[in-house]
Design a protein around this motif. Structure first.
Motif, short mmCIF file in Angstrom:
data_model
loop_
_atom_site.label_atom_id
_atom_site.label_comp_id
_atom_site.label_asym_id
_atom_site.label_seq_id
_atom_site.Cartn_x
_atom_site.Cartn_y
_atom_site.Cartn_z
N ASP A 189 25.56 31.99 54.00
CA ASP A 189 25.18 33.28 53.43
C ASP A 189 26.18 34.37 53.80
OD1 ASP A 189 24.63 33.51 56.10
OD2 ASP A 189 22.52 34.05 55.87
N ILE A 190 27.37 33.99 54.22
CA ILE A 190 28.42 34.96 54.54
C ILE A 190 28.87 35.65 53.26
CG2 ILE A 190 30.72 35.25 55.52
CD1 ILE A 190 30.21 32.60 57.04
N THR A 191 28.87 36.96 53.26
CA THR A 191 29.32 37.68 52.08
C THR A 191 30.83 37.59 51.95
OG1 THR A 191 29.64 39.78 53.24
CG2 THR A 191 27.42 39.32 52.36
N ASN A 192 31.33 37.86 50.75
CA ASN A 192 32.78 37.84 50.55
C ASN A 192 33.46 38.88 51.44
OD1 ASN A 192 32.46 35.83 48.63
ND2 ASN A 192 32.44 37.27 46.91
N GLU A 193 32.82 40.03 51.60
CA GLU A 193 33.40 41.08 52.43
C GLU A 193 33.48 40.64 53.89
OE1 GLU A 193 30.96 41.47 50.25
OE2 GLU A 193 32.00 42.63 48.70
N ALA A 194 32.41 40.01 54.37
CA ALA A 194 32.42 39.52 55.75
C ALA A 194 33.43 38.39 55.93
CB ALA A 194 31.01 39.03 56.14
N LEU A 195 33.55 37.55 54.91
CA LEU A 195 34.52 36.47 54.97
C LEU A 195 35.94 37.02 55.06
CD1 LEU A 195 35.34 33.52 54.88
CD2 LEU A 195 34.99 33.55 52.39
N MET A 238 46.92 27.59 49.48
CA MET A 238 45.73 28.29 49.04
C MET A 238 46.09 29.56 48.28
SD MET A 238 42.60 27.41 49.17
CE MET A 238 42.36 26.42 50.66
N GLY A 239 47.12 30.24 48.74
CA GLY A 239 47.58 31.39 48.00
C GLY A 239 48.01 31.02 46.59
N ARG A 240 48.70 29.88 46.47
CA ARG A 240 49.16 29.43 45.16
C ARG A 240 47.98 29.05 44.26
NH1 ARG A 240 52.82 24.16 43.73
NH2 ARG A 240 50.97 23.08 44.53
N GLN A 241 46.95 28.42 44.84
CA GLN A 241 45.75 28.09 44.07
C GLN A 241 45.17 29.32 43.40
OE1 GLN A 241 43.43 24.78 44.39
NE2 GLN A 241 45.59 24.35 44.09
N LEU A 280 40.81 40.58 44.92
CA LEU A 280 39.90 39.92 43.98
C LEU A 280 38.68 40.79 43.65
CD1 LEU A 280 39.82 36.31 45.47
CD2 LEU A 280 41.15 37.10 43.51
N THR A 281 38.24 40.69 42.41
CA THR A 281 36.95 41.26 42.03
C THR A 281 35.85 40.25 42.37
OG1 THR A 281 36.98 40.30 39.80
CG2 THR A 281 38.07 42.44 40.10
N ALA A 282 34.60 40.71 42.30
CA ALA A 282 33.48 39.81 42.60
C ALA A 282 33.49 38.59 41.68
CB ALA A 282 32.16 40.57 42.46
N GLU A 283 33.83 38.80 40.41
CA GLU A 283 33.86 37.69 39.46
C GLU A 283 34.99 36.71 39.77
OE1 GLU A 283 33.76 40.89 38.63
OE2 GLU A 283 31.64 41.02 38.03
N GLN A 284 36.11 37.21 40.23
CA GLN A 284 37.26 36.35 40.49
C GLN A 284 37.06 35.41 41.68
OE1 GLN A 284 40.19 39.48 40.70
NE2 GLN A 284 40.93 39.08 38.60
N TRP A 285 36.14 35.76 42.57
CA TRP A 285 35.83 34.86 43.69
C TRP A 285 35.22 33.55 43.18
CZ3 TRP A 285 36.57 35.08 48.98
CH2 TRP A 285 37.11 36.28 49.48
N GLN A 286 34.73 33.55 41.96
CA GLN A 286 34.10 32.36 41.40
C GLN A 286 34.99 31.62 40.40
OE1 GLN A 286 31.22 31.18 42.58
NE2 GLN A 286 31.34 32.90 44.03
N LEU A 287 36.25 32.00 40.31
CA LEU A 287 37.16 31.30 39.42
C LEU A 287 37.45 29.90 39.97
CD1 LEU A 287 39.74 34.12 38.57
CD2 LEU A 287 38.05 33.10 37.02
N VAL A 329 37.32 29.87 44.10
CA VAL A 329 38.13 30.62 45.06
C VAL A 329 37.40 30.81 46.39
CG1 VAL A 329 39.15 32.88 45.53
CG2 VAL A 329 39.51 31.78 43.31
N ARG A 330 36.12 31.09 46.35
CA ARG A 330 35.35 31.29 47.58
C ARG A 330 35.41 30.04 48.46
NH1 ARG A 330 31.33 34.08 50.28
NH2 ARG A 330 29.75 32.75 51.26
N ASP A 331 35.31 28.88 47.86
CA ASP A 331 35.41 27.64 48.64
C ASP A 331 36.76 27.56 49.34
OD1 ASP A 331 32.89 26.69 47.70
OD2 ASP A 331 33.85 26.05 45.85
N GLY A 332 37.81 27.97 48.64
CA GLY A 332 39.14 27.97 49.24
C GLY A 332 39.25 28.94 50.39
N ALA A 333 38.63 30.10 50.26
CA ALA A 333 38.67 31.08 51.34
C ALA A 333 37.92 30.59 52.57
CB ALA A 333 38.09 32.41 50.85
N LEU A 334 36.79 29.94 52.36
CA LEU A 334 36.06 29.36 53.49
C LEU A 334 36.88 28.27 54.16
CD1 LEU A 334 32.51 29.16 51.88
CD2 LEU A 334 33.09 30.47 53.92
N ALA A 335 37.57 27.46 53.37
CA ALA A 335 38.43 26.43 53.94
C ALA A 335 39.55 27.04 54.77
CB ALA A 335 39.02 25.56 52.82
N LEU A 336 40.10 28.14 54.29
CA LEU A 336 41.16 28.81 55.04
C LEU A 336 40.63 29.32 56.38
CD1 LEU A 336 44.09 29.85 55.01
CD2 LEU A 336 43.22 31.96 53.97
#
Length: 243
Positions: free
Chosen positions: A3-9, A57-60, A113-120, A129-136
Motif C-alpha cells: 500500500d506504499i503510495t507512489n509519492e512515498a515510493l 530500468m530508466g530505459r524501460q 511521471l503523472t499518476a497515469e504513467q505509473w501504470q504504463l 512502471v510502478r512494478d519497476g520502481a518497486l524493483a529498483l
C-alpha cells in the motif's frame, strides 16, 4: 499488494540512492576489489550490477513513455552477465561516476511521471512502471547490504521489510505455510501449504532470510508441531532479470 503510495515510493528511492552514494564515496580501488558474500562477486560486481539495473530500468520507462517496450538488458541474461564482468574491475572513481549517472537517469524520469504513467506497461516481469520502481527499491536497499559498508539488513525499515516479505512469499514451497512471529509485532502468515512452520525472530532477520541474506540481529528459530526444526529450504528468488 503493497500500500506504499507512489509519492512515498519516490521518497524511499531518493533516500536509498543518497545512502548508497554516500556509503561508496570513500571506497578505494582495493575496497572495490574486496569479496562479498555473493558467490564469485566482489564489491565491483555488485556496483556494476546496480548501475546496470538503474540504467535498464530508466530505459524501460523512457521507452514506454514513447509507446514502446524494450528488453530489460541488451542481450538478455547473457548481456547482463557480460556487462557486469566487463565493468566489475573498474576503479572506485569509475564506479562512483557510473552509478551516480545511472541513479540520476532513472530517478529523473520517475520523478516526472503523472499518476497515469505509473501504470504504463514495461517488459520487466510483464509489469507496469510502478512494478519497476518497486524493483529498483529492492535493488538499492538489498545490494547496499551486500556491499558490507555498515548498512546491513538490521537497518532495513519496517516498511521495507513488510513489503519484501509480501514480495518474497513466492519463495515459500507449495506444501509449506510459514507463520512469521517477528519480535514485538503481530504475526503474519505467508504461503498456503499444509505443513505449518513457525519462524520467530527480529523482523529484519526474517526479511533477510527470505531474501537469501544472512540475518544479523540474532538467530531465527523455526518450530513445527512444537518441536525445533531447521529453517525450511526456500524456492529460488522470483524469476526475473534483476534480483
Amino acid at each position: 499488494m503493497t500500500d506504499i503510495t507512489n509519492e512515498a515510493l519516490m521518497k524511499n528511492l531518493g533516500t536509498a540512492a543518497d545512502v548508497l552514494s554516500n556509503k561508496i564515496a570513500g571506497l578505494s580501488d582495493d575496497d572495490v576489489r574486496a569479496a562479498t558474500e555473493l558467490p564469485g562477486w566482489t564489491r565491483g560486481h555488485v556496483l556494476a550490477h546496480v548501475t546496470n539495473v538503474c540504467n535498464a530500468m530508466g530505459r524501460q520507462i523512457e521507452y514506454t513513455l514513447r509507446g514502446e517496450t524494450v528488453e530489460f538488458y541488451d542481450g538478455g541474461m547473457g548481456g547482463r552477465t557480460q556487462a557486469i564482468e566487463m565493468a566489475a574491475g573498474h576503479s572506485a572513481a569509475e564506479h562512483r561516476a557510473d552509478l551516480d549517472a545511472a541513479l540520476s537517469r532513472v530517478l529523473t524520469v520517475l520523478s516526472g511521471l503523472t499518476a497515469e504513467q505509473w501504470q504504463l506497461p514495461i517488459s520487466y516481469r510483464d509489469g507496469v512502471v510502478r512494478d519497476g520502481a518497486l524493483a529498483l527499491w529492492r535493488e538499492l536497499v538489498i545490494h547496499l547490504a551486500d556491499l558490507n559498508l555498515g548498512r546491513g539488513p538490521e537497518t532495513w525499515s519496517k516498511e521495507f521489510c513488510f513489503y519484501l516479505i509480501d514480495f518474497l512469499t513466492a519463495r515459500v514451497p507449495a506444501n509449506t505455510r510459514l507463520k512469521l512471529l517477528p519480535l514485538a509485532l503481530p504475526p503474519m502468515t505467508v504461503g498456503g501449504g499444509e505443513n505449518a512452520v513457525s519462524i520467530s525472530g527480529m523482523l529484519t532477520d526474517i526479511a533477510a532470510w527470505l531474501a537469501g541474506r544472512t540475518p544479523t540481529m540474532g538467530s531465527l528459530r523455526a518450530e513445527a508441531a512444537a518441536d525445533s526444526v531447521a529453517l525450511p529450504t526456500l524456492l529460488p528468488w522470483p524469476s526475473a532479470m534483476a534480483k
